[in-house]
Design a protein around this motif. Sequence first.
Motif, short mmCIF file in Angstrom:
data_model
loop_
_atom_site.label_atom_id
_atom_site.label_comp_id
_atom_site.label_asym_id
_atom_site.label_seq_id
_atom_site.Cartn_x
_atom_site.Cartn_y
_atom_site.Cartn_z
N ASP A 107 0.74 -1.18 -0.01
CA ASP A 107 0.00 -0.10 0.02
C ASP A 107 0.74 1.16 -0.09
OD1 ASP A 107 -2.46 -1.25 -0.17
OD2 ASP A 107 -2.71 -0.97 1.98
N LYS A 108 1.91 1.07 0.74
CA LYS A 108 2.62 2.48 1.03
C LYS A 108 3.52 3.22 -0.31
CE LYS A 108 6.73 0.27 2.94
NZ LYS A 108 7.62 0.01 3.98
N THR A 109 3.31 1.97 -1.24
CA THR A 109 4.39 2.33 -2.43
C THR A 109 3.27 2.87 -3.82
OG1 THR A 109 4.00 0.21 -3.68
CG2 THR A 109 5.90 0.53 -2.14
N VAL A 110 1.96 2.63 -3.33
CA VAL A 110 0.97 3.06 -4.47
C VAL A 110 0.55 4.46 -4.92
CG1 VAL A 110 -1.57 2.58 -5.45
CG2 VAL A 110 -0.19 0.60 -4.61
N PHE A 113 -2.45 5.89 -6.44
CA PHE A 113 -2.86 5.28 -8.01
C PHE A 113 -3.90 4.20 -7.91
CE2 PHE A 113 0.31 6.58 -11.38
CZ PHE A 113 0.87 7.56 -10.70
N GLU A 114 -4.86 4.33 -8.74
CA GLU A 114 -5.58 3.17 -8.93
C GLU A 114 -5.16 2.04 -9.93
OE1 GLU A 114 -9.71 4.20 -10.56
OE2 GLU A 114 -9.90 1.93 -11.03
N LEU A 115 -4.43 1.02 -9.56
CA LEU A 115 -3.66 0.28 -10.45
C LEU A 115 -4.65 -0.50 -11.46
CD1 LEU A 115 -1.21 -1.46 -7.93
CD2 LEU A 115 -0.86 0.32 -9.50
N ILE A 116 -4.22 -0.51 -12.87
CA ILE A 116 -4.88 -1.19 -13.80
C ILE A 116 -4.10 -2.35 -14.34
CG2 ILE A 116 -6.63 0.83 -14.31
CD1 ILE A 116 -4.76 1.52 -16.70
N GLY A 117 -3.12 -2.41 -14.17
CA GLY A 117 -2.23 -3.52 -14.90
C GLY A 117 -0.70 -3.29 -14.58
#
Length: 131
Positions: A107-110, A113-117
């Motif tokens: 989580d702390k690296t995201v 962003f909403e990850l899509i791929g």
Amino acid sequence: MPEKYRNLHIKLTPQRLAILSYLNGNRTHPSAEDIYKAVQKQYPTMSFATVYNTLEALKEKGNIRELKLDSAKKRYDPDNTPHHHLICVKCNEIVDIHWAFELSLPDKTVQGFELIGNHIEFYGICRKCKK
Ligand code: ZN
Ligand code: MN
């Protein structure tokens, strides 16, 4: 006409169909120049602009994927299913890696962003270049 091109909603001229049939099932990740050279044998009057514009239209529709793995030229991938690539650092051959890697980001690296791929590039020296 291959099933996957039926709902494209682009005007399918004979020239565009020639481009589509060249791309269908093609695993070489051709550049616009490669595609132009191939379809020109069948349609000598085909212009490079027609090839390029068709590729751009197919890309917009999500039908093909543009790859920026080759620093010399854009390459195109008609396989729009999720997969990764292995790239020869000598000749720029690009090979598909169909393998479902178990990947996750803490989580702390995201950073919101909403990850899509994801897409993994592996580099190496192909069999031909190793000789
Ligand atoms: Zn190679
Ligand atoms: Mn591919």
